[in-house]
Design a protein around this motif. Structure first.
Motif, PDB file in Angstrom:
ATOM      1  N   MET A  54       0.825  -1.204   0.000  1.00  0.00           N
ATOM      2  CA  MET A  54       0.000   0.000   0.000  1.00  0.00           C
ATOM      3  C   MET A  54       0.866   1.263   0.000  1.00  0.00           C
ATOM      4  O   MET A  54       0.581   2.224  -0.720  1.00  0.00           O
ATOM      5  N   VAL A  55       1.910   1.250   0.808  1.00  0.00           N
ATOM      6  CA  VAL A  55       2.820   2.405   0.845  1.00  0.00           C
ATOM      7  C   VAL A  55       3.494   2.595  -0.506  1.00  0.00           C
ATOM      8  O   VAL A  55       3.639   3.720  -1.001  1.00  0.00           O
ATOM      9  N   PRO A  63      -4.051   6.384  -5.631  1.00  0.00           N
ATOM     10  CA  PRO A  63      -4.909   6.633  -4.466  1.00  0.00           C
ATOM     11  C   PRO A  63      -5.251   5.345  -3.713  1.00  0.00           C
ATOM     12  O   PRO A  63      -5.891   4.444  -4.237  1.00  0.00           O
ATOM     13  N   VAL A  64      -4.760   5.249  -2.485  1.00  0.00           N
ATOM     14  CA  VAL A  64      -5.083   4.151  -1.571  1.00  0.00           C
ATOM     15  C   VAL A  64      -5.291   4.761  -0.190  1.00  0.00           C
ATOM     16  O   VAL A  64      -4.926   5.909   0.058  1.00  0.00           O
ATOM     17  N   VAL A 116       3.823  -1.143  -9.909  1.00  0.00           N
ATOM     18  CA  VAL A 116       4.401  -1.069  -8.569  1.00  0.00           C
ATOM     19  C   VAL A 116       4.602  -2.470  -7.997  1.00  0.00           C
ATOM     20  O   VAL A 116       5.651  -2.787  -7.423  1.00  0.00           O
ATOM     21  N   GLY A 117       3.589  -3.328  -8.188  1.00  0.00           N
ATOM     22  CA  GLY A 117       3.660  -4.667  -7.613  1.00  0.00           C
ATOM     23  C   GLY A 117       4.821  -5.489  -8.119  1.00  0.00           C
ATOM     24  O   GLY A 117       5.336  -6.361  -7.402  1.00  0.00           O
ATOM     25  N   MET A 196     -10.015   5.170  -6.491  1.00  0.00           N
ATOM     26  CA  MET A 196      -9.252   4.714  -5.326  1.00  0.00           C
ATOM     27  C   MET A 196      -9.520   3.241  -5.105  1.00  0.00           C
ATOM     28  O   MET A 196     -10.675   2.810  -5.088  1.00  0.00           O
ATOM     29  N   ILE A 197      -8.485   2.450  -4.934  1.00  0.00           N
ATOM     30  CA  ILE A 197      -8.649   1.035  -4.651  1.00  0.00           C
ATOM     31  C   ILE A 197      -8.481   0.801  -3.153  1.00  0.00           C
ATOM     32  O   ILE A 197      -7.588   1.391  -2.517  1.00  0.00           O
ATOM     33  N   ILE A 198      -9.353   0.003  -2.586  1.00  0.00           N
ATOM     34  CA  ILE A 198      -9.352  -0.220  -1.141  1.00  0.00           C
ATOM     35  C   ILE A 198      -9.241  -1.712  -0.839  1.00  0.00           C
ATOM     36  O   ILE A 198      -9.348  -2.554  -1.729  1.00  0.00           O
TER      37      ILE A 198
END
Length: 306
Positions: A54-55, A63-64, A116-117, A196-198
């Protein structure tokens, strides 16, 4: 901002079956969300993998909702045997697809997340792979005696075929950090921030296509237009391996098995028994095995034509 237990008061419990989630209010009336992780589900290192992902996304301006720093200097602490984290409360509306551009926007978001992953590993998370996660799910159901003896042989036969076919499809497919539960309810539309993904709670190391098929409203062979639109957006940020599209239906079967294994770990919860009174019965397994057999036939048809 750092929070100690003395700085907050409990307020409303929020719906969440796996974890215990509450809305809290600080002394200065800031609204925050407290998540108490189910004991035994994740190790502390697995939770740290989630928070690092997440960071990393936030650092890339995706957006997280980032966890807050706690009084112990970390984003995770423990009380009475429960790991917990605090998050700022973020309002938003579930994203609804109304046009082609919406599918592209979702693809752009997922492409950025996967970019990113792919930069780091998550060594303490589940590996979404038939020979690892799915074999473990089947072992959980069979080894602990959850499958009705009336249907046990049939269950072993069907799941063995699913694993065998899925393993062939996974050959040479990259596995990276992914969200893994990327359905529409986990994507919020916040006009001032974009999509935004949550809820990274189910993040795994797995094939990128996992985060695409869960958004589809139908089987893969009836969703090609939507897949193409998602990939148009996705490939603005990251190349996609088209070979992995053949994994969609095996992944659906794997998710079915994972859900069954997950449920088997909740059977002693009062609320579970209240909501699923016939879980584990002969009638239950007859229905589940029928669904798995249908899904296996879909996989076989796709495999024979693909």
């Amino acid at each position: 901002m750092r929070f100690g237990q003395e700085n907050v008061r409990f307020d409303s419990p929020l719906p969440s079956y796996i974890n215990r989630v509450y809305e809290l209010q600080t002394m200065d009336e800031t609204r925050i969300i407290a998540k108490f992780y189910r004991p035994g589900r994740w190790s502390i290192d697995a939770l740290r993998d989630e928070h690092r992902f997440m960071v990393d996304c936030a650092t890339a301006e995706i957006p997280v909702v980032l966890p807050l720093m706690l009084a112990n200097g970390e984003t995770i602490d423990e009380v009475d045997g429960f790991y917990f984290s605090l998050f700022p409360k973020k309002a938003g509306r579930e994203f609804e697809v109304t046009c082609d551009e919406d599918w592209r926007r979702i693809g752009q978001l997922i492409g950025r997340i996967h970019l990113v992953g792919s930069t780091k590993t998550a060594d303490d998370r589940i590996v979404l792979h038939p020979s690892q996660s799915t074999v473990a799910d089947i072992a959980q159901l069979v080894g602990a005696g959850f499958v009705s003896t009336t249907h046990l042989d049939e269950f072993i036969e069907i799941t063995g075929k699913i694993v065998e076919i899925a393993e062939r499809g996974f050959k040479d497919i990259e596995l990276i950090r992914i969200h893994s539960d990327c359905h529409s309810r986990n994507i919020l539309n916040r006009p001032e921030e974009g999509l935004m993904i949550i809820d990274f709670d189910d993040m795994v190391t797995g094939p990128p296509v996992q985060d695409i098929w869960l958004l589809l409203h139908d089987y893969a062979d009836r969703s090609q237009r939507e897949i193409n639109l998602i990939l148009e957006g996705y490939e603005q940020f990251r190349e996609f391996d088209d070979r992995s599209l053949k994994l969609i239906e095996p992944l659906r079967a794997m998710r079915m098995l994972h859900h069954l294994a997950w449920c088997s770990k909740q059977v002693n919860d009062f609320q579970f028994n209240k909501n699923f009174p016939d879980w584990g019965s002969d009638a239950f397994w007859q229905r589940e095995i029928s669904d798995l057999r249908i899904q296996l036939q879909i996989i076989l048809e796709k495999h024979s034509t693909g």
